[in-house]
Design an enzyme around this catalytic site. Structure first.
Site, mmCIF file in Angstrom:
data_model
loop_
_atom_site.group_PDB
_atom_site.id
_atom_site.type_symbol
_atom_site.label_atom_id
_atom_site.label_comp_id
_atom_site.label_asym_id
_atom_site.label_seq_id
_atom_site.Cartn_x
_atom_site.Cartn_y
_atom_site.Cartn_z
ATOM 1 N N CYS A 69 0.791 -1.336 0.136
ATOM 2 C CA CYS A 69 0.164 0.147 0.025
ATOM 3 C C CYS A 69 0.807 1.292 0.030
ATOM 4 O O CYS A 69 0.449 2.264 -0.350
ATOM 5 C CB CYS A 69 -0.927 0.210 1.219
ATOM 6 S SG CYS A 69 -0.191 -0.162 2.755
ATOM 7 N N HIS A 386 -1.248 1.086 7.671
ATOM 8 C CA HIS A 386 -1.768 1.329 6.212
ATOM 9 C C HIS A 386 -1.684 2.477 5.587
ATOM 10 O O HIS A 386 -2.286 3.437 6.184
ATOM 11 C CB HIS A 386 -3.143 0.530 6.195
ATOM 12 C CG HIS A 386 -3.733 0.489 5.021
ATOM 13 N ND1 HIS A 386 -3.402 -0.223 3.763
ATOM 14 C CD2 HIS A 386 -4.872 1.067 4.375
ATOM 15 C CE1 HIS A 386 -3.926 -0.109 2.769
ATOM 16 N NE2 HIS A 386 -5.089 0.472 2.971
#
EC number: 3.4.19.12
Length: 438
Positions: A69, A386
């Site tokens: 990510c 994330h």
């Protein structure tokens, strides 16, 4: 007609005495029978995928290949810069500089192809080729933990990718105008160094691709953090003392980029846990950023006239009296995104029109920037958590790119990504310069 007479619109039906089953005569000209469409109707889902992507108004997401990510969010933010995409589309092996090694060339081509795939697809794109070449060029992104690829720092990925592109997209000439990435993202700083021990003073210049927003208990807003980031201390050899000494360093912006990148310095090395810890403090940032007071005196002088024109133009929109200095011939001044290429740091506040443009006017920087992308991090450590990209489209809509899932967002929610908890908070933000034509 009824009973031989003309039935008018205002006729009294009760006086006519219409009976059940009685026939009425209708007279007039028949309309043309509707013809079937010459071209069959094509529904959106039946269009070719490239046309579907265009109609959608935003590009596809990226498949997460296992803790990627950080890479996906970096790609989505940089892809939002049309001038960078244009420079990549013109890149070729034949035109590359001799200084560019094979892996840098491969990464540049992989970036170009990935940007193109994203623009042509409505379904999530797998960045496997790009990821493979990125790890070949920068092996640190190949680190494994328990047999799986580790999460990495998005800022490091951003910096390394831009550095590679800056080398690859540099034309094989000595002119600064040939450096496409520097023209888009480069910030020239002029610094004053002062040694408190000896009283020595000196100056230096440097070029960076981002400004740092340092976070402390005194910083509540981006502007305050930027001011902190332009001041610091460094240790270097003092000619007067003949030994190493501490210098105070104060920097000012001496040239403006087309796209201003700011990194929130949220991570620091924590010895107790032996990892990068995160500063969760809330730091607000605006949709519109004015950095005039962070500029050098020379640059401020260049910005004064364009800023006055911008104020006059905005005043006209509000029905206000414009400055007496403005003349009638300047009444058609307008804001523009100035698609022309920049001409280096020496012309930092002026951008000339593209070759072949009909207008003889030039576009000038104002020192005012508009937010166009935000890269956020959710979690407590740079090597975990994330990363997500939030990107403003040409239509003005904001799209959140959470790996392979793009979703529409409200603009008022973008500035709420300012920190203060465990929710997504801004880590890297990018602003686009606002210009005026004169």
């Amino acid at each position: 007609m009824v009973k031989g007479g003309l039935l008018k619109d205002d006729a009294d039906w009760s006086a006519i005495g219409v009976k059940d089953g009685q026939k009425l005569m209708m007279m007039g000209t028949a309309d043309e029978i509707v013809k079937a469409p010459e071209k069959a109707i094509v529904f959106a889902e039946d269009l070719p995928e490239e046309e579907q992507a265009t109609n959608l108004g935003y590009s596809a997401g990226l498949v997460n290949l296992g803790n990627t990510c950080y890479m996906n969010s970096t790609v989505q933010c940089l892809k939002s810069v049309p001038e960078l995409k244009a420079a990549l589309s013109n890149y070729s092996l034949a035109g590359r500089s001799n200084d560019v090694d094979q892996t840098s060339h491969m990464l540049t081509v992989a970036t170009r192809e990935l940007f193109s795939d994203l623009d042509k697809s409505v379904n999530a794109v797998s960045p496997s080729q790009f990821w493979m070449v990125l790890r070949k060029k920068y092996p640190q992104f190949s680190q494994l933990q328990n047999g799986m690829h580790m999460q990495q720092d998005a800022e490091e990925c951003w910096t390394q990718l831009l550095y590679t592109l800056s080398q690859s997209l540099k034309a094989p000439t000595s002119s600064e105008d040939s450096d496409a990435v520097k023209a888009l993202f480069g910030v020239n700083l002029r610094s004053r160094l002062h040694c408190q021990e000896s009283g020595e003073e000196s100056s230096e210049t440097e070029s960076v691709y981002s400004l740092k927003c340092h976070i402390s208990h005194e910083v509540n807003h981006l502007h305050e953090g930027l001011k902190h980031g332009l001041k610091g201390e460094l240790e270097k050899t003092s000619p007067a003392l003949g030994r190493s000494a501490l210098y105070l360093k104060e920097s000012l912006i001496d040239s403006l980029p087309r796209y201003l990148t700011v990194q929130f310095v949220r991570f620091f090395w924590k010895r107790e846990t032996n990892q990068k810890a995160k500063i969760l403090r809330k730091v607000d940032y605006p949709l519109e950023l004015d950095i005039y007071d962070l500029c050098s005196e020379d640059l401020r002088k260049k910005l004064e006239a364009p800023r006055q024109k911008l104020r006059d133009e905005e005043g006209k929109k509000l029905g206000l009296q414009t400055s007496a200095k403005s003349s009638a011939k300047d009444s058609d001044v307008k804001m523009t995104d100035a698609e022309a290429s920049s001409h280096g740091s020496g012309e930092s506040s002026t951008v000339t029109p593209q070759e072949g443009a009909s207008s003889e006017k030039e576009t000038h920087m104002t020192g005012i920037y508009d937010l166009v992308s935000v890269l956020t991090h959710k979690g407590r450590s740079a090597d975990s958590g994330h990363y997500v990209a939030w990107v403003k489209q040409e239509s003005g809509k904001w799209i959140q790119y959470d790996d392979d899932h793009p979703s529409l967002q409200r603009e008022e929610d973008i500035t709420k990504l300012s920190g203060g908890g465990d929710w997504h908070m801004a880590y890297i933000i990018m602003y686009k310069a606002r210009f005026v034509s004169m």
